[in-house]
Write a protein that holds these residues in place. Structure first.
Motif, short mmCIF file in Angstrom:
data_model
loop_
_atom_site.label_atom_id
_atom_site.label_comp_id
_atom_site.label_asym_id
_atom_site.label_seq_id
_atom_site.Cartn_x
_atom_site.Cartn_y
_atom_site.Cartn_z
N ARG A 486 -4.36 61.38 15.77
CA ARG A 486 -4.14 61.06 17.18
C ARG A 486 -5.06 61.88 18.08
N GLY A 487 -5.15 63.17 17.82
CA GLY A 487 -6.03 64.00 18.64
C GLY A 487 -7.47 63.55 18.56
N LEU A 488 -7.91 63.18 17.37
CA LEU A 488 -9.26 62.63 17.22
C LEU A 488 -9.42 61.35 18.00
N ALA A 489 -8.43 60.47 17.90
CA ALA A 489 -8.53 59.18 18.58
C ALA A 489 -8.62 59.35 20.09
N PHE A 490 -7.75 60.17 20.65
CA PHE A 490 -7.77 60.38 22.10
C PHE A 490 -9.09 61.02 22.54
N THR A 491 -9.59 61.96 21.74
CA THR A 491 -10.84 62.62 22.09
C THR A 491 -12.01 61.64 22.08
N LEU A 492 -12.11 60.84 21.04
CA LEU A 492 -13.22 59.90 20.95
C LEU A 492 -13.13 58.82 22.02
N ALA A 493 -11.92 58.36 22.31
CA ALA A 493 -11.76 57.35 23.36
C ALA A 493 -12.19 57.91 24.71
N ARG A 494 -11.73 59.11 25.03
CA ARG A 494 -12.09 59.71 26.31
C ARG A 494 -13.59 60.00 26.38
N THR A 495 -14.18 60.38 25.26
CA THR A 495 -15.61 60.67 25.24
C THR A 495 -16.42 59.41 25.55
N MET A 496 -16.08 58.31 24.91
CA MET A 496 -16.80 57.06 25.17
C MET A 496 -16.57 56.59 26.59
N ALA A 497 -15.32 56.71 27.07
CA ALA A 497 -15.02 56.30 28.44
C ALA A 497 -15.82 57.13 29.44
N ALA A 498 -15.97 58.43 29.17
CA ALA A 498 -16.74 59.28 30.08
C ALA A 498 -18.19 58.85 30.13
N ALA A 499 -18.77 58.52 28.98
CA ALA A 499 -20.17 58.07 28.97
C ALA A 499 -20.32 56.78 29.78
N LEU A 500 -19.36 55.89 29.66
CA LEU A 500 -19.42 54.65 30.42
C LEU A 500 -19.25 54.89 31.91
N LEU A 501 -18.40 55.84 32.29
CA LEU A 501 -18.25 56.18 33.70
C LEU A 501 -19.53 56.75 34.28
N LEU A 502 -20.24 57.54 33.49
CA LEU A 502 -21.51 58.09 33.99
C LEU A 502 -22.53 56.98 34.21
N ARG A 503 -22.53 55.98 33.33
CA ARG A 503 -23.41 54.85 33.58
C ARG A 503 -23.02 54.13 34.86
N SER A 504 -21.70 53.93 35.06
CA SER A 504 -21.24 53.29 36.29
C SER A 504 -21.62 54.11 37.52
N ALA A 505 -21.60 55.44 37.37
CA ALA A 505 -22.00 56.30 38.48
C ALA A 505 -23.46 56.06 38.85
N ARG A 506 -24.32 55.89 37.85
CA ARG A 506 -25.73 55.58 38.14
C ARG A 506 -25.86 54.22 38.81
N TRP A 507 -25.11 53.25 38.34
CA TRP A 507 -25.12 51.93 38.98
C TRP A 507 -24.69 52.05 40.45
N GLY A 508 -23.61 52.82 40.68
CA GLY A 508 -23.12 52.97 42.05
C GLY A 508 -24.13 53.66 42.94
N ALA A 509 -24.76 54.70 42.40
CA ALA A 509 -25.76 55.42 43.20
C ALA A 509 -26.91 54.51 43.60
N ALA A 510 -27.29 53.61 42.70
CA ALA A 510 -28.40 52.71 42.99
C ALA A 510 -28.07 51.75 44.12
N SER A 511 -26.78 51.46 44.32
CA SER A 511 -26.38 50.53 45.38
C SER A 511 -25.76 51.25 46.57
N GLY A 512 -25.80 52.59 46.54
CA GLY A 512 -25.27 53.37 47.66
C GLY A 512 -23.76 53.54 47.65
N ASP A 513 -23.11 53.36 46.49
CA ASP A 513 -21.66 53.50 46.40
C ASP A 513 -21.34 54.79 45.65
N PRO A 514 -20.75 55.78 46.32
CA PRO A 514 -20.47 57.06 45.66
C PRO A 514 -19.16 57.08 44.86
N ARG A 515 -18.36 56.02 44.95
CA ARG A 515 -17.02 56.06 44.35
C ARG A 515 -17.04 56.11 42.82
#
Length: 548
Positions: A486-515
């Protein structure tokens, strides 16, 4: 005594959903997005109507009538209005058919529809998920007769020809342990198979068809001896075919969904494939149904947050609107960050599923899908329960009052962690997917966060390193490995989700959205490593305090 609190209003689930719109705009070709917009608009309009109707009319549940007035056994089930409307909504807006449209984008287009429709459907999306899974399993089986018989009905765009399919696996001796199945398949003198036994939990028994596990008469014990059968529930006159409904289940939530205990007494059945390894024949549907589960969990989060955010603009306490009170605003922001992380992981899996199904994936992505599907399902289920519970707190006492419709959101959310495999079962499934190591996940992270100078990338890589180190330490000790799953599963899920959020942050920055960047920062601030700590965020903070 004249004060009346204004009720929360549901924002338009498509027009006002920033996260969904940004994802679709970045993921789909413009022409495909334009083509599906009318369906997304209509499904969101239906969701608003259904929420308003929920506030005006008493809630109803399915009703089983076992005997008619003259003593004949009929086992007739009366459904709620949303379920009566389900076939028309599903077929008109291609909720299922879109996922089998012959395009690598098909799954994204399907699950965007599911996301908007699910809560309003009153869990009609549960049998839709089973039907989607059945269509996938039959297609993978290569059984031409069943493919030609069932798929045009499962994927119909006409409500008069549309069929639902159930999934009848669970029996009294075992849930996930299907090797204890007691249902027996017997072949008559004409070669026709018939099923005899009891299915303890059959979701949406009102479906016209089902896939069922049974043990051919004379076969050995255990899981490998089970066969997978296709059945149709009623004859041409609408009478049940060797099926008796014992009762409808009384459940914590999903009250509108008619889940039944049934007896099978000679139900005609057709083998889907060879008369053994039936569980293996089910496997193609698991990526599909588990993705449905994750999408529906994220949809429940979106609904709860939308209502809580709107209410915060309508409710004042101590002279200030809730939305203007710093702590309440931070609470909403924290919920939003968790939701955006869960959304990002879920819809990445949906996109990946479509590419893999159509052979347009990169080499590592098939293994990545195998790993991320159970992770997305188990983690979004847990996040959904936590976020919806937090949302109810945002309403104070009103969040506990049945007439508001809010408690139903929490009761219903609990099912996501149970259906399609519990957290523990899916964590062990993840271990099997990890037999080849973390390389596919590392490749995905490298593609999503390629900049070594990004500070957050170091946090992600550190969490992956810690997970890999733990795997190396305990790989030879099966008991320790399973205890750590379980600890491994939660860690890996959160890790992948964080990487995807960082990509979304770059997308948002490109369009002027800081959220999106704000959501990424909040999510990362709560940590990724859950190897030695529970997933519940409050417990994490308490455990950290005790360690200091």
């Amino acid at each position: 005594m004249g004060f009346v609190q204004e009720a929360p209003r549901l924002a338009h689930p498509f027009h006002d959903d920033r996260v969904l719109n940004a994802w679709l705009a970045r993921t789909l070709p413009a022409d495909r997005l334009a083509a599906m917009r009318p369906d997304l608009d209509a499904l969101a309009d239906y969701a608003v109507m259904a929420w308003d109707r929920r506030g005006r009319t008493p809630r109803t549940e399915p009703v089983l009538t076992q005997w008619d007035a003259w003593g004949a056994r009929v086992d007739r089930i009366a459904l709620t209005p949303a379920w009566e409307e389900g076939p028309g909504i599903t077929t008109k807006h291609a909720v299922l058919a879109a996922g089998h449209a012959g395009s690598p984008w098909a799954r994204v287009e399907e699950f965007a529809r599911v996301y908007l429709y699910h809560v309003a459907s009153e869990f009609y999306c549960c049998p839709l998920a089973m039907t989607d899974g059945a269509a996938t399993a039959l297609h993978a089986s290569g059984n031409r007769a069943l493919i030609e018989r069932a798929l045009p009905r499962f994927l119909s765009r006409d409500p008069t020809t549309f069929w639902l399919s159930g999934q009848w696996m669970t029996e009294t001796p075992g849930g996930s342990d299907v090797g204890r199945t007691e249902t027996v398949a017997r072949q008559d003198a004409n070669g026709q198979w018939h099923l005899h036994g009891r299915k303890w939990f059959s979701s949406a028994v009102v479906g016209e068809a089902a896939l069922a596990l049974a043990r051919p008469e004379g076969a050995g014990t255990g899981t490998a001896a089970l066969a997978l059968f296709y059945v149709e529930t009623k004859d041409e006159s609408g009478a049940w075919r060797g099926i008796t409904i014992d009762r409808l289940k009384k459940k914590l939530g999903t009250h509108e969904l008619p889940t039944a205990e049934i007896h099978l007494d000679g139900l005609p059945a057709t083998p889907v494939g060879p008369l053994d390894h039936g569980v293996r024949q089910i496997a193609p549907m698991l990526n599909v149904t588990r993705t449905w589960n994750a999408v529906c969990a994220v949809a429940s989060m979106a609904r709860a947050i939308s209502l809580a955010r709107d209410y915060a603009t309508r409710r004042s306490a101590f002279g200030t609107r809730l939305i203007d009170q710093p702590l309440h605003g931070r609470t909403l922001a924290d919920m939003q960050a968790e939701y955006e992380a869960a959304f990002s992981l879920t819809f990445f899996v949906a996109e990946l599923l479509g590419r893999v199904e159509h052979g347009e994936n990169e080499v590592h992505e098939a293994a990545l899908l195998r790993l991320l599907t159970p992770l997305a399902k188990l983690w979004t289920a847990k996040v959904s329960i936590r976020v919806v519970s937090e949302a109810l707190e945002c309403f104070g006492g009103a969040g506990y009052i049945e007439d508001t419709g809010l408690p139903q959101l929490l009761r219903d959310a609990q099912v996501y962690a149970i259906w399609e495999g519990t957290t523990n079962v899916l964590s062990l499934d993840m271990l099997r997917a990890l037999s080849g190591g973390l390389a596919p996940l590392r490749q995905a992270v490298d593609a999503l966060v390629p900049d070594d100078g990004e500070p957050a990338r170091a946090v992600i890589v550190s969490a992956l390193d810690a997970a890999e180190a733990l795997l190396g330490e305990i790989a030879a000790d099966r008991a320790s490995l399973e205890a750590s799953a379980r600890g491994l599963a939660f860690t890996l899920a959160r890790t992948m989700a964080a990487a995807l959020l960082l990509r979304s942050a770059r997308w948002g920055a490109a369009s002027g959205d800081p959220r999106p960047a704000a959501a990424a920062r909040r999510f990362l601030a709560r940590g990724l490593d859950r190897l030695a700590l529970p997933e519940n965020e409050d417990d994490v903070l308490l455990a950290s305090d005790r360690a200091m």
